[in-house]
Each structure stands twice: as C-alpha cells, then as structure tokens.
Write a protein that holds these residues in place. Structure first.
Motif, PDB file in Angstrom:
ATOM      1  N   GLU A 180      31.199  11.546  52.294  1.00 40.30           N
ATOM      2  CA  GLU A 180      30.898  12.966  52.066  1.00 40.30           C
ATOM      3  C   GLU A 180      32.132  13.836  52.323  1.00 40.30           C
ATOM      4  OE1 GLU A 180      28.164  14.243  50.765  1.00 40.30           O
ATOM      5  OE2 GLU A 180      27.487  12.175  50.497  1.00 40.30           O
ATOM      6  N   ILE A 181      32.906  13.489  53.337  1.00 43.48           N
ATOM      7  CA  ILE A 181      34.146  14.236  53.595  1.00 43.48           C
ATOM      8  C   ILE A 181      35.126  14.035  52.439  1.00 43.48           C
ATOM      9  CG2 ILE A 181      36.192  14.347  55.083  1.00 43.48           C
ATOM     10  CD1 ILE A 181      34.312  13.645  57.438  1.00 43.48           C
ATOM     11  N   GLY A 182      35.219  12.799  51.955  1.00 43.64           N
ATOM     12  CA  GLY A 182      36.125  12.500  50.852  1.00 43.64           C
ATOM     13  C   GLY A 182      35.822  13.304  49.604  1.00 43.64           C
ATOM     14  N   LYS A 183      34.540  13.579  49.375  1.00 48.27           N
ATOM     15  CA  LYS A 183      34.148  14.366  48.197  1.00 48.27           C
ATOM     16  C   LYS A 183      34.679  15.787  48.266  1.00 48.27           C
ATOM     17  CE  LYS A 183      29.689  12.019  47.460  1.00 48.27           C
ATOM     18  NZ  LYS A 183      28.221  12.229  47.448  1.00 48.27           N
ATOM     19  N   ARG A 184      34.849  16.275  49.480  1.00 49.23           N
ATOM     20  CA  ARG A 184      35.219  17.677  49.680  1.00 49.23           C
ATOM     21  C   ARG A 184      36.721  17.887  49.880  1.00 49.23           C
ATOM     22  NH1 ARG A 184      30.270  16.530  50.905  1.00 49.23           N
ATOM     23  NH2 ARG A 184      28.580  18.061  50.880  1.00 49.23           N
ATOM     24  N   LEU A 185      37.440  16.812  50.077  1.00 55.76           N
ATOM     25  CA  LEU A 185      38.881  16.926  50.283  1.00 55.76           C
ATOM     26  C   LEU A 185      39.606  17.065  48.941  1.00 55.76           C
ATOM     27  CD1 LEU A 185      39.525  14.167  52.986  1.00 55.76           C
ATOM     28  CD2 LEU A 185      39.577  16.651  53.312  1.00 55.76           C
ATOM     29  N   PRO A 186      40.777  17.640  48.943  1.00 55.38           N
ATOM     30  CA  PRO A 186      41.597  17.647  47.725  1.00 55.38           C
ATOM     31  C   PRO A 186      41.886  16.215  47.270  1.00 55.38           C
ATOM     32  CG  PRO A 186      42.500  19.145  49.363  1.00 55.38           C
ATOM     33  CD  PRO A 186      41.433  18.361  50.062  1.00 55.38           C
ATOM     34  N   HIS A 187      42.065  16.055  45.976  1.00 54.45           N
ATOM     35  CA  HIS A 187      42.310  14.730  45.402  1.00 54.45           C
ATOM     36  C   HIS A 187      43.464  14.011  46.106  1.00 54.45           C
ATOM     37  CE1 HIS A 187      43.894  11.771  42.511  1.00 54.45           C
ATOM     38  NE2 HIS A 187      42.666  11.713  42.015  1.00 54.45           N
ATOM     39  N   ALA A 188      44.514  14.730  46.408  1.00 54.87           N
ATOM     40  CA  ALA A 188      45.697  14.123  47.018  1.00 54.87           C
ATOM     41  C   ALA A 188      45.387  13.502  48.374  1.00 54.87           C
ATOM     42  CB  ALA A 188      46.796  15.170  47.169  1.00 54.87           C
ATOM     43  N   LEU A 189      44.415  14.054  49.095  1.00 56.88           N
ATOM     44  CA  LEU A 189      44.038  13.498  50.402  1.00 56.88           C
ATOM     45  C   LEU A 189      43.029  12.361  50.261  1.00 56.88           C
ATOM     46  CD1 LEU A 189      43.749  16.731  52.594  1.00 56.88           C
ATOM     47  CD2 LEU A 189      45.584  15.031  52.585  1.00 56.88           C
ATOM     48  N   SER A 190      42.055  12.526  49.367  1.00 56.31           N
ATOM     49  CA  SER A 190      41.039  11.490  49.179  1.00 56.31           C
ATOM     50  C   SER A 190      41.642  10.177  48.715  1.00 56.31           C
ATOM     51  CB  SER A 190      39.985  11.958  48.171  1.00 56.31           C
ATOM     52  OG  SER A 190      39.296  13.093  48.643  1.00 56.31           O
ATOM     53  N   TYR A 191      42.752  10.285  47.939  1.00 57.62           N
ATOM     54  CA  TYR A 191      43.385   9.088  47.395  1.00 57.62           C
ATOM     55  C   TYR A 191      44.777   8.871  47.990  1.00 57.62           C
ATOM     56  CZ  TYR A 191      39.626   9.342  43.964  1.00 57.62           C
ATOM     57  OH  TYR A 191      38.385   9.392  43.362  1.00 57.62           O
ATOM     58  N   SER A 192      44.990   9.417  49.162  1.00 60.62           N
ATOM     59  CA  SER A 192      46.292   9.291  49.822  1.00 60.62           C
ATOM     60  C   SER A 192      46.529   7.852  50.260  1.00 60.62           C
ATOM     61  CB  SER A 192      46.352  10.213  51.042  1.00 60.62           C
ATOM     62  OG  SER A 192      45.405   9.801  52.004  1.00 60.62           O
ATOM     63  N   ALA A 193      47.766   7.545  50.606  1.00 63.03           N
ATOM     64  CA  ALA A 193      48.109   6.198  51.049  1.00 63.03           C
ATOM     65  C   ALA A 193      47.274   5.747  52.252  1.00 63.03           C
ATOM     66  CB  ALA A 193      49.601   6.117  51.362  1.00 63.03           C
ATOM     67  N   PRO A 194      47.063   6.584  53.287  1.00 64.52           N
ATOM     68  CA  PRO A 194      46.225   6.142  54.413  1.00 64.52           C
ATOM     69  C   PRO A 194      44.785   5.859  53.990  1.00 64.52           C
ATOM     70  CG  PRO A 194      47.590   8.001  55.067  1.00 64.52           C
ATOM     71  CD  PRO A 194      47.733   7.876  53.586  1.00 64.52           C
ATOM     72  N   ALA A 195      44.236   6.688  53.082  1.00 64.93           N
ATOM     73  CA  ALA A 195      42.863   6.473  52.622  1.00 64.93           C
ATOM     74  C   ALA A 195      42.766   5.160  51.848  1.00 64.93           C
ATOM     75  CB  ALA A 195      42.409   7.637  51.759  1.00 64.93           C
ATOM     76  N   ARG A 196      43.730   4.916  50.973  1.00 67.77           N
ATOM     77  CA  ARG A 196      43.724   3.673  50.197  1.00 67.77           C
ATOM     78  C   ARG A 196      43.882   2.463  51.111  1.00 67.77           C
ATOM     79  NH1 ARG A 196      47.694   6.316  47.215  1.00 67.77           N
ATOM     80  NH2 ARG A 196      49.166   4.591  47.596  1.00 67.77           N
ATOM     81  N   GLN A 197      44.747   2.601  52.110  1.00 66.07           N
ATOM     82  CA  GLN A 197      44.979   1.489  53.033  1.00 66.07           C
ATOM     83  C   GLN A 197      43.709   1.175  53.823  1.00 66.07           C
ATOM     84  OE1 GLN A 197      47.728  -0.262  53.037  1.00 66.07           O
ATOM     85  NE2 GLN A 197      47.143  -1.673  54.675  1.00 66.07           N
ATOM     86  N   ALA A 198      42.980   2.188  54.244  1.00 66.69           N
ATOM     87  CA  ALA A 198      41.747   1.982  55.007  1.00 66.69           C
ATOM     88  C   ALA A 198      40.695   1.261  54.158  1.00 66.69           C
ATOM     89  CB  ALA A 198      41.207   3.323  55.493  1.00 66.69           C
ATOM     90  N   VAL A 199      40.557   1.678  52.916  1.00 68.88           N
ATOM     91  CA  VAL A 199      39.582   1.038  52.027  1.00 68.88           C
ATOM     92  C   VAL A 199      40.007  -0.387  51.706  1.00 68.88           C
ATOM     93  CG1 VAL A 199      38.533   1.127  49.718  1.00 68.88           C
ATOM     94  CG2 VAL A 199      38.789   3.228  51.064  1.00 68.88           C
ATOM     95  N   ALA A 200      41.298  -0.577  51.449  1.00 66.99           N
ATOM     96  CA  ALA A 200      41.808  -1.923  51.174  1.00 66.99           C
ATOM     97  C   ALA A 200      41.573  -2.843  52.368  1.00 66.99           C
ATOM     98  CB  ALA A 200      43.289  -1.866  50.828  1.00 66.99           C
ATOM     99  N   PHE A 201      41.745  -2.335  53.575  1.00 69.34           N
ATOM    100  CA  PHE A 201      41.533  -3.130  54.788  1.00 69.34           C
ATOM    101  C   PHE A 201      40.068  -3.549  54.909  1.00 69.34           C
ATOM    102  CE2 PHE A 201      40.429  -3.470  59.300  1.00 69.34           C
ATOM    103  CZ  PHE A 201      41.341  -4.427  59.718  1.00 69.34           C
TER     104      PHE A 201
END
Length: 284
Positions: free
Chosen positions: A147-168
């Motif tokens: 739900e937080i990801g939906k509300r964040l700017p695209h650059a934050l939702s798909y940022s390197a830390p976000a991608r790394q967390a999902v990949a992990f």
C-alpha cells in the motif's frame, strides 16, 4: 539484478496471458500476487517444444475481475478450465509455482493434467492449522509495504533498494534475477486486486485432498533457499503423501520463484517431465 544500474527497462504493461509456440500443450501458472511476466524466460525456452499458455489468475494483474470478497483455489481453477476449453485443450501438461502449484493439483484432480510439475507449491497444510495461519500472516505483513508502494513516486517504488528487497524475498542469487522480472513482481503486487480477499478468505480454503490417490505423474521441485514457504515446514505433506512414483527434487541455490534466477534449469526440469510422459519413462 544489478542494483546500481540506471539504464531504463522496457515499460511494463498488464499481460492477460503468454501464448506461444507449438507442440504438446503446456500450461504455466504463476504464484499469489504475481503475473505471467514471471514465466517469460521459461516460456521462451519451452516454446520451441510446446504450445505454451501462461494466463493471469482472476484478480491478479492482467487477469479477469471477480465479484465479492471470497475467492479460493477452486474458483481460480474454474476460470483456468474455461480458458483451457476455449483453447480446445482437454488435457495438458501443467507447471505451477506456489499458488500456481496448488491450482495445478486441483486441475490434476479434475483430470485436466497429463503431467504436473509443482514448483514450491502452496497448500501443503491442513485446514485449519498453525502452518496455514503462519503463511497467511506472512503475506498479511506485506500488505502495508504494498500500500505504501502504491503511494510513493515511481522512482522510489522501483528504486534499487526496493528492487533488492523484492529480489531477496523471491530469489537466492539476487544478481541473477533480471531487473524486468523484479519490476514486474513489484507491479504485479501493487495491482493485485485479489490480495486482501484471498488473505481474508484464506482460513476458509479447503485443504488439498489426499495426494496419495493422485494418478497424474507429478514432479515436485523444492527450492533450497525458499524464504516464503520453507521446505522444512511446507513440503512435508507433499513428501509424505505423493505416490512413490512421483519425482522429488531439491533445486539448489534458488529461492521461492526460481524462474526469475534460473530459467534454464526450470525449463529443463519441466521439459524432462514432459518428455518422460511421452516415452512412458519416469524421469530420474
């Protein structure tokens, strides 16, 4: 997945289904909160040998809508059966990951599967049980982040830390998972209308029937580094109940969605099972 790269990836769009290739019919089923995108690399490899169909589940990104607040495995299987009928597939080979594996067992029970390759399948618990509650709470804990990801700017939702967390969460070797695959997983989660309904109604899902009576040739693929539904807890019932003729394989160095990081290995393991059924040989 290279977390530091800034190179743009092709835009992601909803995908109703992947349909490609020719040969034996092969149905690929994705997991909860995922989409057909997770099968892209495996589908490319299998399309030279099979007619591949990978649909989006009802309520998931790209899939058909559903009414109400209750949706279960049986309802998902009903919709997939309608799609098989539309294709003219009375039976087909099936490979399913996580929730897709659970739906695959349901379709096998209905006589629609020539073979079933179950990859880290969900549903290996009794209803009700502490295992069922634990996995439900694990997915429920993801809801605030989605739900937080939906509300964040695209650059934050798909940022390197976000991608790394999902990949992990989804893979063992995060660098092997493509950026497109991880971004698709993020987008799929943020556009999964079935997320809350399935979690709310999850405690009412009927358990899988006795697996020892299943006549479909089954290949069980357990992911060694599964952080979502670890083997030591959630594979026990499959290991104990599946017939002796079923293959039981531990896939080393992969996470819960191994198609993202090891598409060659997963395609090979599926193809072996399909080939064994053609020749009436049991793959080893």
């Amino acid at each position: 997945m290279t977390s530091g790269t800034t190179r743009p990836t092709p835009p992601l769009t909803p995908m109703k289904a992947i349909h490609a290739g020719s040969g034996d019919p092969l149905l690929l089923l994705h997991g909860f909160m995922m989409s057909p995108h997770c099968w892209e690399q495996v589908a490319q490899r299998m399309a030279g040998h099979c007619e591949v169909f990978a649909p989006a589940f009802a309520g998931h990104w790209g899939g058909p809508d559903f009414n109400g607040w209750y949706i279960d495995v049986s309802a998902l299987a009903d919709r997939v059966e309608d799609q098989l009928d539309e294709l003219g597939w009375r039976t087909c080979h099936i490979a399913g990951n996580s929730l897709g594996g659970w739906v695959g067992f349901e379709l096998a029970r209905r006589g629609r599967a020539r073979t079933l390759t179950a990859i880290a399948p969900a549903g290996g618990w009794e209803t009700p049980s502490t295992l069922q509650l634990r996995v439900g709470l694990k997915f429920l804990s993801m809801v605030p982040f989605v739900e937080i990801g939906k509300r964040l700017p695209h650059a934050l939702s798909y940022s390197a830390p976000a991608r790394q967390a999902v990949a992990f969460l989804l893979s063992k070797n995060t660098s092997a998972a493509s950026r497109r695959g991880i971004e698709a997983a993020i987008t799929s989660a943020m556009n999964c209308k079935a997320m809350l309904p399935m979690l709310v109604s999850g405690l009412r899902f009927p358990a899988l029937e006795d697996l020892s009576t299943l006549r479909t040739p089954v290949r069980l693929l357990m992911c060694e580094n599964d952080r979502v539904i670890p083997n030591r807890l959630y594979a026990k019932r499959f290991l104990q109940e599946l017939p002796d003729s079923a293959d039981r394989i531990l896939v080393h160095d992969v996470g819960h969605v191994p198609m993202l990081e090891a598409p060659d290995r997963i395609a090979t393991l599926i193809a072996e099972h399909v080939y064994a059924s053609r020749t009436r040989l049991r793959a080893v």
